[in-house]
Write a protein that holds these residues in place. Structure first.
Motif, PDB file in Angstrom:
ATOM      1  N   ASP A  33       0.845  -1.199   0.000  1.00 32.45           N
ATOM      2  CA  ASP A  33       0.000   0.000   0.000  1.00 32.45           C
ATOM      3  C   ASP A  33       0.877   1.245   0.000  1.00 32.45           C
ATOM      4  N   GLY A  34       0.269   2.355  -0.368  1.00 31.51           N
ATOM      5  CA  GLY A  34       1.003   3.611  -0.308  1.00 31.51           C
ATOM      6  C   GLY A  34       0.282   4.704  -1.060  1.00 31.51           C
ATOM      7  N   PRO A  35       0.657   5.947  -0.782  1.00 27.01           N
ATOM      8  CA  PRO A  35       0.006   7.077  -1.443  1.00 27.01           C
ATOM      9  C   PRO A  35       0.556   7.308  -2.850  1.00 27.01           C
ATOM     10  N   SER A  36      -0.062   8.250  -3.518  1.00 22.91           N
ATOM     11  CA  SER A  36       0.337   8.636  -4.860  1.00 22.91           C
ATOM     12  C   SER A  36       1.789   9.123  -4.892  1.00 22.91           C
ATOM     13  N   GLY A  37       2.556   8.579  -5.839  1.00 20.60           N
ATOM     14  CA  GLY A  37       3.933   9.047  -5.995  1.00 20.60           C
ATOM     15  C   GLY A  37       4.930   8.407  -5.061  1.00 20.60           C
ATOM     16  N   GLU A  40      -1.027  -4.322  -5.247  1.00 16.32           N
ATOM     17  CA  GLU A  40      -0.745  -2.975  -4.758  1.00 16.32           C
ATOM     18  C   GLU A  40      -1.983  -2.099  -4.760  1.00 16.32           C
ATOM     19  N   GLY A  41      -2.036  -1.196  -3.781  1.00 19.68           N
ATOM     20  CA  GLY A  41      -3.177  -0.293  -3.693  1.00 19.68           C
ATOM     21  C   GLY A  41      -3.117   0.584  -2.469  1.00 19.68           C
ATOM     22  N   ARG A  42      -4.293   0.772  -1.854  1.00 19.07           N
ATOM     23  CA  ARG A  42      -4.387   1.631  -0.676  1.00 19.07           C
ATOM     24  C   ARG A  42      -4.852   0.845   0.552  1.00 19.07           C
ATOM     25  N   ASP A  43      -5.569  -0.249   0.299  1.00 17.55           N
ATOM     26  CA  ASP A  43      -6.194  -1.009   1.397  1.00 17.55           C
ATOM     27  C   ASP A  43      -5.894  -2.495   1.307  1.00 17.55           C
ATOM     28  N   GLU A  94       1.344 -12.860   3.168  1.00 14.57           N
ATOM     29  CA  GLU A  94       2.613 -13.297   3.763  1.00 14.57           C
ATOM     30  C   GLU A  94       3.531 -12.097   3.992  1.00 14.57           C
ATOM     31  N   VAL A  95       3.517 -11.145   3.056  1.00 15.48           N
ATOM     32  CA  VAL A  95       4.334  -9.935   3.190  1.00 15.48           C
ATOM     33  C   VAL A  95       3.412  -8.723   3.091  1.00 15.48           C
ATOM     34  N   ARG A  96       3.497  -7.833   4.050  1.00 15.61           N
ATOM     35  CA  ARG A  96       2.648  -6.622   4.045  1.00 15.61           C
ATOM     36  C   ARG A  96       3.536  -5.411   4.235  1.00 15.61           C
ATOM     37  N   MET A  97       3.406  -4.478   3.320  1.00 13.45           N
ATOM     38  CA  MET A  97       4.325  -3.362   3.286  1.00 13.45           C
ATOM     39  C   MET A  97       3.610  -2.045   2.971  1.00 13.45           C
ATOM     40  N   LEU A  98       4.031  -0.995   3.671  1.00 14.10           N
ATOM     41  CA  LEU A  98       3.531   0.343   3.367  1.00 14.10           C
ATOM     42  C   LEU A  98       4.705   1.134   2.812  1.00 14.10           C
ATOM     43  N   LEU A  99       4.563   1.543   1.551  1.00 16.18           N
ATOM     44  CA  LEU A  99       5.622   2.303   0.909  1.00 16.18           C
ATOM     45  C   LEU A  99       5.306   3.795   1.050  1.00 16.18           C
ATOM     46  N   THR A 100       6.172   4.509   1.747  1.00 14.98           N
ATOM     47  CA  THR A 100       5.914   5.942   1.942  1.00 14.98           C
ATOM     48  C   THR A 100       7.051   6.754   1.326  1.00 14.98           C
ATOM     49  N   ASP A 139      -5.144  12.537  -2.448  1.00 17.97           N
ATOM     50  CA  ASP A 139      -4.701  11.762  -1.282  1.00 17.97           C
ATOM     51  C   ASP A 139      -5.576  12.072  -0.070  1.00 17.97           C
ATOM     52  N   ALA A 140      -5.929  13.334   0.109  1.00 17.57           N
ATOM     53  CA  ALA A 140      -6.747  13.725   1.254  1.00 17.57           C
ATOM     54  C   ALA A 140      -8.127  13.073   1.173  1.00 17.57           C
ATOM     55  N   LYS A 141      -8.736  13.100  -0.026  1.00 19.28           N
ATOM     56  CA  LYS A 141     -10.058  12.484  -0.205  1.00 19.28           C
ATOM     57  C   LYS A 141      -9.982  10.983   0.007  1.00 19.28           C
ATOM     58  N   ASP A 142      -8.976  10.359  -0.611  1.00 21.86           N
ATOM     59  CA  ASP A 142      -8.817   8.906  -0.497  1.00 21.86           C
ATOM     60  C   ASP A 142      -8.692   8.484   0.958  1.00 21.86           C
ATOM     61  N   SER A 143      -7.944   9.284   1.740  1.00 19.58           N
ATOM     62  CA  SER A 143      -7.673   8.850   3.110  1.00 19.58           C
ATOM     63  C   SER A 143      -8.889   8.986   4.014  1.00 19.58           C
ATOM     64  N   THR A 144     -10.014   9.511   3.478  1.00 17.88           N
ATOM     65  CA  THR A 144     -11.235   9.528   4.285  1.00 17.88           C
ATOM     66  C   THR A 144     -11.852   8.133   4.368  1.00 17.88           C
ATOM     67  N   VAL A 145     -11.593   7.270   3.383  1.00 21.47           N
ATOM     68  CA  VAL A 145     -12.123   5.901   3.455  1.00 21.47           C
ATOM     69  C   VAL A 145     -11.084   4.839   3.789  1.00 21.47           C
ATOM     70  N   VAL A 146      -9.869   5.032   3.341  1.00 21.38           N
ATOM     71  CA  VAL A 146      -8.813   4.072   3.689  1.00 21.38           C
ATOM     72  C   VAL A 146      -7.618   4.809   4.255  1.00 21.38           C
ATOM     73  N   ASN A 147      -7.121   4.276   5.340  1.00 18.50           N
ATOM     74  CA  ASN A 147      -5.963   4.899   5.959  1.00 18.50           C
ATOM     75  C   ASN A 147      -4.690   4.255   5.438  1.00 18.50           C
ATOM     76  N   PHE A 148      -4.008   4.976   4.529  1.00 12.76           N
ATOM     77  CA  PHE A 148      -2.764   4.420   3.991  1.00 12.76           C
ATOM     78  C   PHE A 148      -1.588   5.310   4.395  1.00 12.76           C
ATOM     79  N   THR A 149      -1.813   6.149   5.416  1.00 15.65           N
ATOM     80  CA  THR A 149      -0.725   7.035   5.825  1.00 15.65           C
ATOM     81  C   THR A 149       0.025   6.451   7.023  1.00 15.65           C
ATOM     82  N   GLN A 150      -0.616   5.492   7.699  1.00 19.83           N
ATOM     83  CA  GLN A 150       0.031   4.859   8.843  1.00 19.83           C
ATOM     84  C   GLN A 150      -0.043   3.354   8.669  1.00 19.83           C
ATOM     85  N   ALA A 151       1.035   2.673   9.022  1.00 22.51           N
ATOM     86  CA  ALA A 151       1.056   1.223   8.869  1.00 22.51           C
ATOM     87  C   ALA A 151       0.216   0.572   9.959  1.00 22.51           C
TER      88      ALA A 151
END
Ligand code: CDP
Length: 214
Positions: free
Chosen positions: A8-12, A128-131, A141-147, A178-190
């Protein structure tokens, strides 16, 4: 044996290119769930569906005839047989996609399809995605947040801060999405058990290497 790599991770954040390369190296299938939200958005816009009409967007998600590549070697997205690979990356779609992605009924349908695709590939896939780490495949098996820092993310999007007015506008659009997206899925914190990989100071090869040792 199963090997689902959820990223998961935000745009860019470099998510797509890194995910694809990880899939190639590990010889896994690859699923870009963002392309599914984009394809649904393209379908709604093309049909003139009011994106504020949740019931209509949800119905569109069920009606959508979608065929997308699950190989990291080739990229294609088809809606009803029509090639929309390029069309779904147009600014018109990028600015509309959050409205579709925040429609819960539509998410439910796309998540169902994503899980189906993972099963179809015998749970050997980079997704890959946001959620993905939290909702689609929390048992991966592997879960990663790319920031990456805001500056690095905009740079990767080809946007230079303090540049032209156009660049400032583009930057604002990405930030708003990113702000709108994060209202439904939290991809800013692991979430618990999710490894954070900060790519701000890493180039592509370094990020892939770091991802492969997680
Ligand atoms: O262009 P970018 O890499 O930032 O985004 P993307 O991965 O192509 O995803 C496009 C949009 O789809 C996001 O802005 C979200 O609104 C939505 N999305 C989502 O809600 N959940 C996902 N798992 C993937 C994408």
């Amino acid at each position: 044996r199963p090997l689902v790599v959820a990223i998961d991770g935000p745009s860019g954040s470099g998510k797509s290119s890194v995910s694809k390369e990880v899939a190639r190296r590990l010889r896994l299938a690859y699923l870009d769930t963002g392309a599914m939200y984009r394809a649904l958005t393209w379908f709604c816009v093309t049909r003139g569906i009011d994106l504020q009409d949740a019931a209509a967007v949800e119905q569109a998600a069920r009606d959508l005839i979608l065929d997308l590549s699950t190989s990291p070697q080739e990229e294609y997205v088809r809606v009803d047989g029509a090639d929309v690979t390029e069309a779904i990356r147009e600014p018109e779609i990028s600015s509309a996609v959050s409205a579709v992605a925040t429609t819960l009924g539509a998410r439910t349908e796309l998540i169902r399809r994503q899980r189906e695709l993972i099963e179809k590939h015998h749970r050997r896939m980079v997704v890959e995605g946001r959620d993905i780490t939290t909702v689609v495949a929390p048992g991966a098996e592997v879960r990663m947040l790319l920031t990456a820092s805001e500056e690095a993310r905009l740079r990767r999007r080809g946007i230079q801060l303090g540049g032209t007015q156009n660049a400032e506008q583009l930057a604002a659009q990405v930030t708003q999405r990113d702000a709108k997206d994060s209202t439904v899925v939290n991809f800013t914190q692991a979430a618990d058990g999710v490894v954070t990989l900060d790519s701000s100071e890493l180039d592509f090869a370094e990020t892939v290497d770091a991802a492969l040792v997680i």
